[in-house]
Design an enzyme around this catalytic site. Sequence first.
Site, PDB file in Angstrom:
ATOM      1  N   SER A 193     -10.059  -0.691   6.839  1.00 41.80           N
ATOM      2  CA  SER A 193      -9.478  -0.510   5.511  1.00 41.80           C
ATOM      3  C   SER A 193      -8.723  -1.703   4.950  1.00 41.80           C
ATOM      4  CB  SER A 193      -8.554   0.718   5.508  1.00 41.80           C
ATOM      5  OG  SER A 193      -9.306   1.894   5.614  1.00 41.80           O
ATOM      6  N   LYS A 244       0.843  -1.193   0.000  1.00 43.33           N
ATOM      7  CA  LYS A 244       0.000   0.000   0.000  1.00 43.33           C
ATOM      8  C   LYS A 244       0.877   1.242   0.000  1.00 43.33           C
ATOM      9  CE  LYS A 244      -4.003   1.952   2.479  1.00 43.33           C
ATOM     10  NZ  LYS A 244      -4.935   1.752   3.615  1.00 43.33           N
ATOM     11  N   SER A 288      -9.711   1.712   2.605  1.00 41.76           N
ATOM     12  CA  SER A 288      -8.849   2.487   1.733  1.00 41.76           C
ATOM     13  C   SER A 288      -7.803   1.646   1.003  1.00 41.76           C
ATOM     14  CB  SER A 288      -8.137   3.565   2.555  1.00 41.76           C
ATOM     15  OG  SER A 288      -7.301   2.973   3.553  1.00 41.76           O
TER      16      SER A 288
END
Length: 486
Positions: A178, A79, A154
């Site tokens: 997330s 990420k 996210s």
Amino acid sequence: MELYCKTATELAKMLREKQCSAVEITNSVFDRIDAVEGKVKAYLTTEKDSALKKAAEVDTKLAAGETLPALAGIPIAIKDNICTKGVKTTCASKILGDFIPPYDATVIERLKANDFIMVGKANLDEFAMGGSCENSAFMKTANPYDLSCVPGGSSGGSAASVAAGEAILSLGSDTGGSIRQPSAFCGLVGLKPTYGSVSRYGLVAFASSLDQIGPMGRSVEDVAALYSAICGKDNMDATSVSLSQNDFTKGLDGDVRGLRIGVPKEYFGDGVDESVKTAVYKAIDELKNAGAVIKEVSLASTDFAISAYYIISSAEASSNLARFDGVKYGYRAENFSGLTDMYEKTRSEGFGNEVKRRIMLGTFVLSSGYYDAYYKRAKRLQQRIMAEYDAAFKDCDVIITPTTPTTAYKIGERVNDILKMYAGDMCTVTVNIAGLPAMSIPCGSDEKGLPIGMQLIGPKFSEQLLFKTARFYENIYGGFHTIPTL
């Protein structure tokens, strides 16, 4: 079957039996990226040359007979809010669009020590603020199961990359769901670890008391192995803790006879789709038929948890993001007059709408006259939520809920309905508020073929129990390893 379709555990076994090489695995993943990335848009940055170089090094070590870590040679997506030395870390924000960290996050150092191969940096909602991966400053990621739908957020890019076969494993971060929510939307296993069990050093902070890095993959064993590689005490993170074990792939086999499963009624009420309820209840019944004991429990403060979460997280975000002002690094507005004007224009131009919204909310709840009315009350509710979980775990070993109230929705469907977007976190935020571990695992699909996730929640540092329970259900379900046709 193509190599990119296999799990990390399968590929690790093949490597050691010389049925394939790390270079072949890595090339298979990059061939898949070439074929589908234009549709999925999971990556902000890819690192093919360095990945193949690392893969060749792993092959050389294997040929020399060296004993390597369990998942050496496995391609992984990271990420893009986790710092990577010499590789852009943008947080999907214009304000960090050209930022290249001079150091690695602790989890990256540990991945390197375990000879993982970084494929690239995955897209996300800007600064990890969002639940759909639509808030990135650079692009929108699509759900591999339906390209017209969101992958969740996210950590949407991290989830989509694995679900589409563009990575074998991935790392995400979870502040209010997330990791778990995109795992549910994309049919993956995703773990939000106990707060403090994985170092946050090098994770660009959103809400420091809630953030936690965690693994995502297509099987329980894969996720357990990746968690084993990254967890544990780190002197660079004062909130990190030492764990009593470091290999969570052991003890996965076994049954659930006598396991006390708590089912909180508050998570199956209004707002949860019938298809989701049906799938999760069916999974609970299957565990009951296998010998688990089902108990109804109550988490009465659940209805207020979203409000508490957005107050606490936004308050911390307003403080953490104050450092992005155009002075030392990151984007700086070109035209300004004076220091204050430079601050205002830099932040106005550099941040997206969702980030601005949360900074303003956080500043408001911390301001004089409103601190007691909002932030202080939210922190009191946090203590109450913790106490309710403690009480529930006296009567049960694991709590099961839906991961999300719905399956993946259409891109653009909720972008202008902020409250409805926030309501999608109703099943996940209490875990972060209480600092507990939780895992999302697939448990079915809706009438459109979109994945449904079931959430397993345990007491602090009960990851081994969650892995064992999830693995048992994985065997009932028949595996979670499929990759959708694109």
